[in-house]
Design an enzyme around this catalytic site. Structure first.
Site, mmCIF file in Angstrom:
data_model
loop_
_atom_site.group_PDB
_atom_site.id
_atom_site.type_symbol
_atom_site.label_atom_id
_atom_site.label_comp_id
_atom_site.label_asym_id
_atom_site.label_seq_id
_atom_site.Cartn_x
_atom_site.Cartn_y
_atom_site.Cartn_z
ATOM 1 N N GLU A 318 0.925 -1.145 0.032
ATOM 2 C CA GLU A 318 0.024 0.006 0.074
ATOM 3 C C GLU A 318 0.808 1.241 -0.200
ATOM 4 O OE1 GLU A 318 -2.240 -0.492 3.619
ATOM 5 O OE2 GLU A 318 -3.163 -2.350 2.754
ATOM 6 N N CYS A 389 -0.227 32.510 13.846
ATOM 7 C CA CYS A 389 0.074 33.048 15.002
ATOM 8 C C CYS A 389 0.501 32.159 16.123
ATOM 9 C CB CYS A 389 -1.278 34.004 15.492
ATOM 10 S SG CYS A 389 -0.620 34.808 16.955
#
Length: 461
Positions: A318, A389
């Protein structure tokens, strides 16, 4: 010696060694293994991808933007398909998923692994044949399981006894007998970040091998006979460079496979060894080629099966990051440049942790280059930071950029195809960037840029 064998590693193995190991280099150079295949510098120094100048892409589509090299991602699909010929390759959609990506994967002959109802919805909407879809997840809801059964997905990887009961009841109600694999935690400690190591015992995924839960889950499925057990599954983690973990995982899965045959007279036809194959985020990384990975994994499975006297099950893997990760770079515009007491230069871009949380979350390392021009200036040690921020809003912890770096420059960060758009957020109410696919001199938007109107549309207060 490979970098990953050299000693202590910090972060999620997207950061190979501490920042002080980096040395100044030609600030205009492009290290080929870090960039999509078609990325080059034009004679005037700007980056081009798929035959297009990134300055034109920035003017037309704005920044920040994820830029996907379609030729590169298709070639990576083909290399995995060729390297694992005779096995099933499931693209791990959690790395990056949209309808265009699903179609690329399908056209290149890969199957698709999804882990939520939302990912399944995208896969079905894009036309992926359901029998080529596998469904993962440690807490699949009844509705997600119902939808998977109704759609006829090729396999469901069961993760708990509750889920076996839940899926069995749905199967009885629907008159179906879905194919399932049992996810096994094999006790392999992958050398990776704690949050993306998934095969040790103390974590949320799968059935414990050593505690006996995996054998009990197998017995329950076989005895109740409402689900078709087709194999065992293991995933040991992400951003892994050393195949020894896969070898140990395969050995333990096959030993369980042999016990199932002996105790239940059932020889399971499949085995999935998961993904997690590493990519190069910096020059310290040394990823393996899919052909080498395939040869090693086929070899170790055959050796172990021969030793146990059993037939080799059909293998599946995968890859997600290893397919899409290197095929994408993020294009930013620089807003401010700040020298901090001669320690380093802080270069602020118009994105940040909302479009790439991995540096903050996993302490990952990335590279960067000025994308709109070449420079004759020498290098300065820079830290690329975002506009959010947060003091931890860091995109690239340490990189040598030209001393004349300035506001208005474009900056490109490679290796952002996996998990950056998937894990993007609207932190500080910043709209998420678009994904622009480039091929043969043409660009197309495959995921559009979010707008402030999109954000406000969800705010019904």
């Amino acid at each position: 010696m490979r970098a990953h064998e050299a000693g202590a590693l910090h972060g999620d193995l997207g950061s190979r060694g501490p920042a002080w190991l980096r040395t100044p280099h030609d600030v205009n150079a492009l290290t080929a293994e870090l960039w999509p295949a078609t990325v080059t510098r034009s004679p005037d120094g700007s980056l081009t991808v798929g035959g297009l100048d990134v300055r034109d892409l920035a003017r037309e589509h704005g920044t920040p933007a994820y830029v996907l090299d379609e030729a590169d991602v298709r070639e990576r699909c083909r290399r995995f398909r060729a390297g694992f010929e005779g096995a099933d390759v499931y693209y791990a959609g959690k790395a990056f998923l949209c309808k265009a990506m699903v179609r690329i994967v399908a056209e290149e002959g890969l199957s698709l692994d999804v882990c939520t109802g939302g990912e399944l919805a995208v896969a079905l909407a894009a036309g992926m044949p359901p029998e080529r879809i596998g469904l993962h997840g440690n807490n699949k809801s009844p509705r997600e399981l119902e939808r998977a059964v109704e759609a006829g997905v090729g396999r469901i990887v069961v993760d708990s006894f509750d889920e076996i009961d839940r899926l069995s009841e749905i199967a009885r109600q629907k008159g179906a007998r879905p194919k399932v694999m049992v996810r096994v935690t094999v006790g392999v400690e992958a050398h990776t970040h704690e949050y993306i190591a998934t095969a040790h015992e103390d974590q949320k995924f799968g059935f414990s091998l050593f505690g006996g839960a995996a054998k009990r889950a197998v017995a329950k499925i076989i005895e109740e006979d409402t689900l078709e057990l087709v194999g065992l599954h293991s995933h040991i983690g992400s951003q892994i460079f050393d195949t020894s973990g896969f070898e140990l995982s395969a050995r333990r899965l096959l030993q369980l496979h042999k016990q199932i045959k002996d105790q239940h007279n059932v020889e399971l036809p499949e085995m999935d060894l998961g993904g997690g194959f590493g990519i190069a985020y910096t020059t310290q990384d040394d990823p393996a080629d899919p052909a080498d990975l395939g040869a090693q994994m086929f070899g170790l499975v055959k050796r172990e099966c021969d030793a146990l006297g059993i037939q080799s099950p059909r293998l599946s893997v995968e890859p997600g990051r290893a397919i899409v990760g290197p095929s994408v770079f993020t294009l930013y515009e620089i807003g401010t440049v700040k020298d901090v007491d001669g320690i380093r230069t802080y270069v602020s871009v118009d994105g940040g942790m909302s479009d790439n949380i991995r540096t903050a979350l996993y302490d990952s390392s990335y590279s960067a280059t000025i994308a709109n021009r070449a420079s004759d200036s020498g290098p300065v040690l820079a830290r690329v930071v975002g506009k959010h921020c947060e003091a931890g809003d860091i995109v690239v912890k340490d990189e040598f950029l030209p001393a004349d770096v300035r506001p208005g420059d474009l900056l490109a960060v490679p290796g952002t195809g996996a998990y950056c758009r998937s894990m993007a957020s609207n932190y500080n109410h910043v709209p998420r960037p678009p994904v622009i696919a480039v091929a043969n001199g043409e660009a197309r938007v495959i995921v559009r840029r979010e707008t402030e109107d999109d954000i406000l549309a969800l705010d019904v207060g």
